[in-house]
Design a protein around this motif. Structure first.
Motif, PDB file in Angstrom:
ATOM      1  N   TRP A 172       3.083   2.009  -4.787  1.00  0.00           N
ATOM      2  CA  TRP A 172       2.828   0.622  -3.837  1.00  0.00           C
ATOM      3  C   TRP A 172       1.453   0.772  -2.836  1.00  0.00           C
ATOM      4  CZ3 TRP A 172       5.468  -3.885  -3.161  1.00  0.00           C
ATOM      5  CH2 TRP A 172       6.781  -3.787  -4.080  1.00  0.00           C
ATOM      6  N   ASP A 173       0.769  -0.057  -3.058  1.00  0.00           N
ATOM      7  CA  ASP A 173      -0.203  -0.268  -2.003  1.00  0.00           C
ATOM      8  C   ASP A 173       0.135  -1.131  -0.971  1.00  0.00           C
ATOM      9  OD1 ASP A 173      -2.685  -0.936  -0.701  1.00  0.00           O
ATOM     10  OD2 ASP A 173      -3.776  -0.552  -2.363  1.00  0.00           O
ATOM     11  N   CYS A 174       0.230  -0.763   0.255  1.00  0.00           N
ATOM     12  CA  CYS A 174       0.889  -1.499   1.318  1.00  0.00           C
ATOM     13  C   CYS A 174       0.204  -2.585   2.027  1.00  0.00           C
ATOM     14  CB  CYS A 174       1.417  -0.532   2.307  1.00  0.00           C
ATOM     15  SG  CYS A 174       0.326   0.609   3.320  1.00  0.00           S
ATOM     16  N   HIS A 175      -1.310  -2.596   1.883  1.00  0.00           N
ATOM     17  CA  HIS A 175      -2.032  -3.445   2.611  1.00  0.00           C
ATOM     18  C   HIS A 175      -3.512  -3.679   1.840  1.00  0.00           C
ATOM     19  CE1 HIS A 175      -3.200  -5.713   6.369  1.00  0.00           C
ATOM     20  NE2 HIS A 175      -4.340  -5.786   5.644  1.00  0.00           N
ATOM     21  N   ASP A 187       2.737   0.619 -13.087  1.00  0.00           N
ATOM     22  CA  ASP A 187       3.650   0.829 -12.122  1.00  0.00           C
ATOM     23  C   ASP A 187       3.131   0.530 -10.947  1.00  0.00           C
ATOM     24  OD1 ASP A 187       5.617   1.732 -13.653  1.00  0.00           O
ATOM     25  OD2 ASP A 187       5.072   3.842 -13.515  1.00  0.00           O
ATOM     26  N   TYR A 188       2.070  -0.320 -10.740  1.00  0.00           N
ATOM     27  CA  TYR A 188       1.409  -0.270  -9.567  1.00  0.00           C
ATOM     28  C   TYR A 188       1.847  -1.851  -8.947  1.00  0.00           C
ATOM     29  CZ  TYR A 188      -2.317  -1.614  -6.103  1.00  0.00           C
ATOM     30  OH  TYR A 188      -3.031  -1.917  -5.081  1.00  0.00           O
ATOM     31  N   CYS A 189       1.989  -1.714  -7.667  1.00  0.00           N
ATOM     32  CA  CYS A 189       2.659  -2.891  -6.939  1.00  0.00           C
ATOM     33  C   CYS A 189       1.970  -2.947  -5.654  1.00  0.00           C
ATOM     34  CB  CYS A 189       4.398  -2.668  -6.532  1.00  0.00           C
ATOM     35  SG  CYS A 189       5.382  -2.610  -8.064  1.00  0.00           S
ATOM     36  N   ALA A 190       1.980  -4.018  -4.972  1.00  0.00           N
ATOM     37  CA  ALA A 190       1.405  -4.227  -3.816  1.00  0.00           C
ATOM     38  C   ALA A 190       1.929  -5.274  -3.030  1.00  0.00           C
ATOM     39  CB  ALA A 190      -0.487  -4.768  -4.272  1.00  0.00           C
ATOM     40  N   VAL A 191       1.666  -5.010  -1.689  1.00  0.00           N
ATOM     41  CA  VAL A 191       1.963  -5.963  -0.274  1.00  0.00           C
ATOM     42  C   VAL A 191       0.434  -6.478  -0.405  1.00  0.00           C
ATOM     43  CG1 VAL A 191       2.639  -5.962   1.959  1.00  0.00           C
ATOM     44  CG2 VAL A 191       3.698  -4.407   0.279  1.00  0.00           C
ATOM     45  N   SER A 192       0.337  -7.775  -0.530  1.00  0.00           N
ATOM     46  CA  SER A 192      -0.722  -8.260  -0.409  1.00  0.00           C
ATOM     47  C   SER A 192      -1.032  -9.386   0.608  1.00  0.00           C
ATOM     48  CB  SER A 192      -1.269  -9.093  -1.896  1.00  0.00           C
ATOM     49  OG  SER A 192      -2.622  -9.452  -1.645  1.00  0.00           O
ATOM     50  N   CYS A 193      -1.868  -9.363   1.499  1.00  0.00           N
ATOM     51  CA  CYS A 193      -1.884 -10.040   2.702  1.00  0.00           C
ATOM     52  C   CYS A 193      -2.977 -11.159   2.775  1.00  0.00           C
ATOM     53  CB  CYS A 193      -2.394  -9.256   3.858  1.00  0.00           C
ATOM     54  SG  CYS A 193      -1.323  -7.720   4.182  1.00  0.00           S
ATOM     55  N   ALA A 194      -2.720 -12.398   2.671  1.00  0.00           N
ATOM     56  CA  ALA A 194      -3.650 -13.512   3.171  1.00  0.00           C
ATOM     57  C   ALA A 194      -3.421 -13.860   4.624  1.00  0.00           C
ATOM     58  CB  ALA A 194      -2.916 -14.560   2.462  1.00  0.00           C
ATOM     59  N   SER A 195      -4.531 -13.574   5.112  1.00  0.00           N
ATOM     60  CA  SER A 195      -4.914 -13.493   6.552  1.00  0.00           C
ATOM     61  C   SER A 195      -5.364 -14.668   7.395  1.00  0.00           C
ATOM     62  CB  SER A 195      -5.231 -12.080   7.135  1.00  0.00           C
ATOM     63  OG  SER A 195      -6.546 -12.026   6.425  1.00  0.00           O
ATOM     64  N   SER A 196      -5.569 -15.546   6.544  1.00  0.00           N
ATOM     65  CA  SER A 196      -6.111 -16.944   6.932  1.00  0.00           C
ATOM     66  C   SER A 196      -5.308 -18.310   6.001  1.00  0.00           C
ATOM     67  CB  SER A 196      -7.657 -17.041   6.995  1.00  0.00           C
ATOM     68  OG  SER A 196      -8.050 -17.338   5.517  1.00  0.00           O
ATOM     69  N   PRO A 197      -5.397 -19.316   6.780  1.00  0.00           N
ATOM     70  CA  PRO A 197      -4.815 -20.330   5.730  1.00  0.00           C
ATOM     71  C   PRO A 197      -5.497 -20.648   4.788  1.00  0.00           C
ATOM     72  CG  PRO A 197      -5.040 -20.777   8.090  1.00  0.00           C
ATOM     73  CD  PRO A 197      -5.769 -19.680   8.078  1.00  0.00           C
ATOM     74  N   ASP A 198      -6.956 -20.337   4.706  1.00  0.00           N
ATOM     75  CA  ASP A 198      -7.665 -20.647   3.331  1.00  0.00           C
ATOM     76  C   ASP A 198      -7.254 -19.796   2.252  1.00  0.00           C
ATOM     77  OD1 ASP A 198      -9.229 -22.354   5.002  1.00  0.00           O
ATOM     78  OD2 ASP A 198     -10.847 -20.877   5.256  1.00  0.00           O
ATOM     79  N   GLU A 199      -6.341 -18.464   2.529  1.00  0.00           N
ATOM     80  CA  GLU A 199      -6.275 -17.824   1.460  1.00  0.00           C
ATOM     81  C   GLU A 199      -4.504 -18.053   0.893  1.00  0.00           C
ATOM     82  OE1 GLU A 199      -6.655 -13.707   2.920  1.00  0.00           O
ATOM     83  OE2 GLU A 199      -8.665 -14.174   3.778  1.00  0.00           O
ATOM     84  N   TRP A 200      -3.972 -18.584   1.853  1.00  0.00           N
ATOM     85  CA  TRP A 200      -2.415 -18.751   1.205  1.00  0.00           C
ATOM     86  C   TRP A 200      -2.045 -19.295   0.149  1.00  0.00           C
ATOM     87  CZ3 TRP A 200      -1.046 -21.639   6.688  1.00  0.00           C
ATOM     88  CH2 TRP A 200      -1.010 -20.460   7.876  1.00  0.00           C
ATOM     89  N   GLU A 201      -2.919 -20.332  -0.356  1.00  0.00           N
ATOM     90  CA  GLU A 201      -2.269 -20.919  -1.720  1.00  0.00           C
ATOM     91  C   GLU A 201      -2.884 -19.995  -2.907  1.00  0.00           C
ATOM     92  OE1 GLU A 201      -0.416 -23.371  -2.659  1.00  0.00           O
ATOM     93  OE2 GLU A 201       0.156 -23.490  -0.773  1.00  0.00           O
ATOM     94  N   SER A 202      -4.046 -19.342  -2.742  1.00  0.00           N
ATOM     95  CA  SER A 202      -4.689 -18.240  -3.793  1.00  0.00           C
ATOM     96  C   SER A 202      -3.518 -17.381  -3.652  1.00  0.00           C
ATOM     97  CB  SER A 202      -6.049 -17.481  -3.160  1.00  0.00           C
ATOM     98  OG  SER A 202      -6.832 -18.987  -3.125  1.00  0.00           O
ATOM     99  N   LEU A 203      -3.102 -16.637  -2.792  1.00  0.00           N
ATOM    100  CA  LEU A 203      -1.967 -15.544  -2.789  1.00  0.00           C
ATOM    101  C   LEU A 203      -0.870 -16.136  -3.311  1.00  0.00           C
ATOM    102  CD1 LEU A 203      -1.178 -12.743  -2.409  1.00  0.00           C
ATOM    103  CD2 LEU A 203      -0.590 -13.362  -0.224  1.00  0.00           C
TER     104      LEU A 203
END
Length: 94
Positions: free
Chosen positions: A3-6, A26-42
């Motif tokens: 797990w990659d946490c950020h 086996d790679y998993c991630a906590v992926s952060c969208a930190s602006s509204p411009d990124e929300w839909e992409s994530l």
């Protein structure tokens, strides 16, 4: 599993290719969208590999002054649409 946490996977040049590469690993991630411009992409990236990404939607502290009621409505709708999504942004930028 690893797990990659950020991370900000949706900002990479080829997030869809990344999703295909992650699927058999086996790679998993906590992926952060930190602006509204990124929300839909994530959200799109999450939909392509939901078992490998925990999507986190939020507003970076540096952008918090721009957060308003309209963005809150958008964020709430996104969270209702994606079960298991988290809210937040963690960063020590400066």
């Amino acid at each position: 599993m690893i797990w990659d946490c950020h991370v900000h996977l949706q900002l990479l040049a080829t997030p869809c290719d990344l999703a295909k590469a992650m699927a058999p690993t086996d790679y998993c991630a906590v992926s952060c969208a930190s602006s509204p411009d990124e929300w839909e992409s994530l959200a799109e990236l999450y939909n392509s590999i939901p078992t490998r990404i925990v999507p986190v939607f939020g507003v970076h502290p540096g952008l918090a002054a721009n957060y308003n009621a309209e963005l809150e409505i958008q964020l709430r709708a996104l969270l209702q649409r994606i079960a298991g999504a988290w809210v937040g942004e963690t960063g020590l930028d400066r």
